[in-house]
Design a protein around this motif. Structure first.
Motif, PDB file in Angstrom:
ATOM      1  N   GLU A   1       4.501  -3.517  -6.054  1.00 50.46           N
ATOM      2  CA  GLU A   1       3.980  -3.743  -4.713  1.00 50.46           C
ATOM      3  C   GLU A   1       4.540  -2.729  -3.713  1.00 50.46           C
ATOM      4  O   GLU A   1       3.827  -2.284  -2.809  1.00 50.46           O
ATOM      5  CB  GLU A   1       4.275  -5.180  -4.277  1.00 50.46           C
ATOM      6  CG  GLU A   1       3.465  -6.191  -5.086  1.00 50.46           C
ATOM      7  CD  GLU A   1       3.948  -7.625  -4.950  1.00 50.46           C
ATOM      8  OE1 GLU A   1       4.924  -7.882  -4.198  1.00 50.46           O
ATOM      9  OE2 GLU A   1       3.357  -8.505  -5.615  1.00 50.46           O
ATOM     10  N   GLY A   2       5.781  -2.316  -3.891  1.00 53.78           N
ATOM     11  CA  GLY A   2       6.361  -1.292  -3.020  1.00 53.78           C
ATOM     12  C   GLY A   2       5.679   0.056  -3.180  1.00 53.78           C
ATOM     13  O   GLY A   2       5.506   0.802  -2.220  1.00 53.78           O
ATOM     14  N   ARG A   3       5.268   0.373  -4.406  1.00 54.23           N
ATOM     15  CA  ARG A   3       4.583   1.651  -4.666  1.00 54.23           C
ATOM     16  C   ARG A   3       3.149   1.650  -4.163  1.00 54.23           C
ATOM     17  O   ARG A   3       2.572   2.710  -3.952  1.00 54.23           O
ATOM     18  CB  ARG A   3       4.590   1.946  -6.164  1.00 54.23           C
ATOM     19  CG  ARG A   3       5.949   2.320  -6.687  1.00 54.23           C
ATOM     20  CD  ARG A   3       5.989   2.369  -8.201  1.00 54.23           C
ATOM     21  NE  ARG A   3       4.923   3.162  -8.761  1.00 54.23           N
ATOM     22  CZ  ARG A   3       5.089   4.155  -9.625  1.00 54.23           C
ATOM     23  NH1 ARG A   3       6.290   4.473 -10.013  1.00 54.23           N
ATOM     24  NH2 ARG A   3       4.062   4.807 -10.107  1.00 54.23           N
ATOM     25  N   THR A   4       2.543   0.471  -4.005  1.00 50.07           N
ATOM     26  CA  THR A   4       1.129   0.409  -3.624  1.00 50.07           C
ATOM     27  C   THR A   4       0.935   0.272  -2.124  1.00 50.07           C
ATOM     28  O   THR A   4      -0.204   0.239  -1.664  1.00 50.07           O
ATOM     29  CB  THR A   4       0.417  -0.763  -4.343  1.00 50.07           C
ATOM     30  OG1 THR A   4       1.051  -1.995  -3.988  1.00 50.07           O
ATOM     31  CG2 THR A   4       0.457  -0.585  -5.844  1.00 50.07           C
ATOM     32  N   ARG A   5       1.999   0.173  -1.369  1.00 56.84           N
ATOM     33  CA  ARG A   5       1.867   0.058   0.101  1.00 56.84           C
ATOM     34  C   ARG A   5       1.504   1.373   0.721  1.00 56.84           C
ATOM     35  O   ARG A   5       1.784   2.424   0.329  1.00 56.84           O
ATOM     36  CB  ARG A   5       3.185  -0.430   0.710  1.00 56.84           C
ATOM     37  CG  ARG A   5       3.414  -1.869   0.391  1.00 56.84           C
ATOM     38  CD  ARG A   5       4.593  -2.388   1.177  1.00 56.84           C
ATOM     39  NE  ARG A   5       4.871  -3.727   0.696  1.00 56.84           N
ATOM     40  CZ  ARG A   5       6.060  -4.218   0.527  1.00 56.84           C
ATOM     41  NH1 ARG A   5       7.115  -3.507   0.816  1.00 56.84           N
ATOM     42  NH2 ARG A   5       6.225  -5.431   0.083  1.00 56.84           N
TER      43      ARG A   5
END
Length: 145
Positions: free
Chosen positions: A141-145
């Motif tokens: 989720e951190g990479r997709t923000r």
């Protein structure tokens, strides 16, 4: 056999991109202390992650090998962590709307870990995999923000 699932706010492709980068495993797999090497072609069948388990200075070098792969959907791994033993770890990705349900199915297959009574083994694996999936979700989720 312990089964643990968690939704991740990302597509299966986004989750797979993390699983397909072997260098990231020590960031989310509980017990993996560091990555030493990743075979070229990971996660093809027969390729390995070369990792260390434990806490410094008591680290043990071992490997995890891909036994089966369905790209973007499923990995079956043979995880080694001697002296505890080895386990089959299956990671399954299922689309759920805009999210992905990630499931880990794990079973100790040999070594001292396999001698632990099944109900106790399942609880220990489930608790560990709750944290593994929490870390994986934060990473994806951190990479997709």
């Amino acid at each position: 056999m312990s089964t643990t699932s968690r939704p991740v706010s990302a597509t299966p492709e986004q989750v797979w991109s993390v699983l397909a980068d072997g260098w990231l495993y020590a960031l989310f797999v509980v017990g993996a202390a560091r990555m030493r090497d990743v075979d070229a072609g990971w996660p093809a069948v027969g390729t390995r992650l070369h990792h260390s388990v434990g806490s410094w200075p008591l680290l043990i070098d071992d490997t995890t090998e891909v036994l089966e792969v369905e790209e973007g959907h499923r990995l079956l791994l043979l995880a080694r962590g001697w002296p505890a033993g080895q386990a089959h770890v299956e990671i399954i990705l299922e689309p759920r709307g805009t999210d992905t349900m990630v499931t880990i199915v794990e079973q100790a297959t040999s070594g001292p870990g396999a001698l632990i009574p099944k109900p106790v083994q399942d609880v220990q694996l489930h608790v560990r995999n709750i944290e593994t999936l929490r870390r994986l979700a934060m990473l994806v989720e951190g990479r997709t923000r």
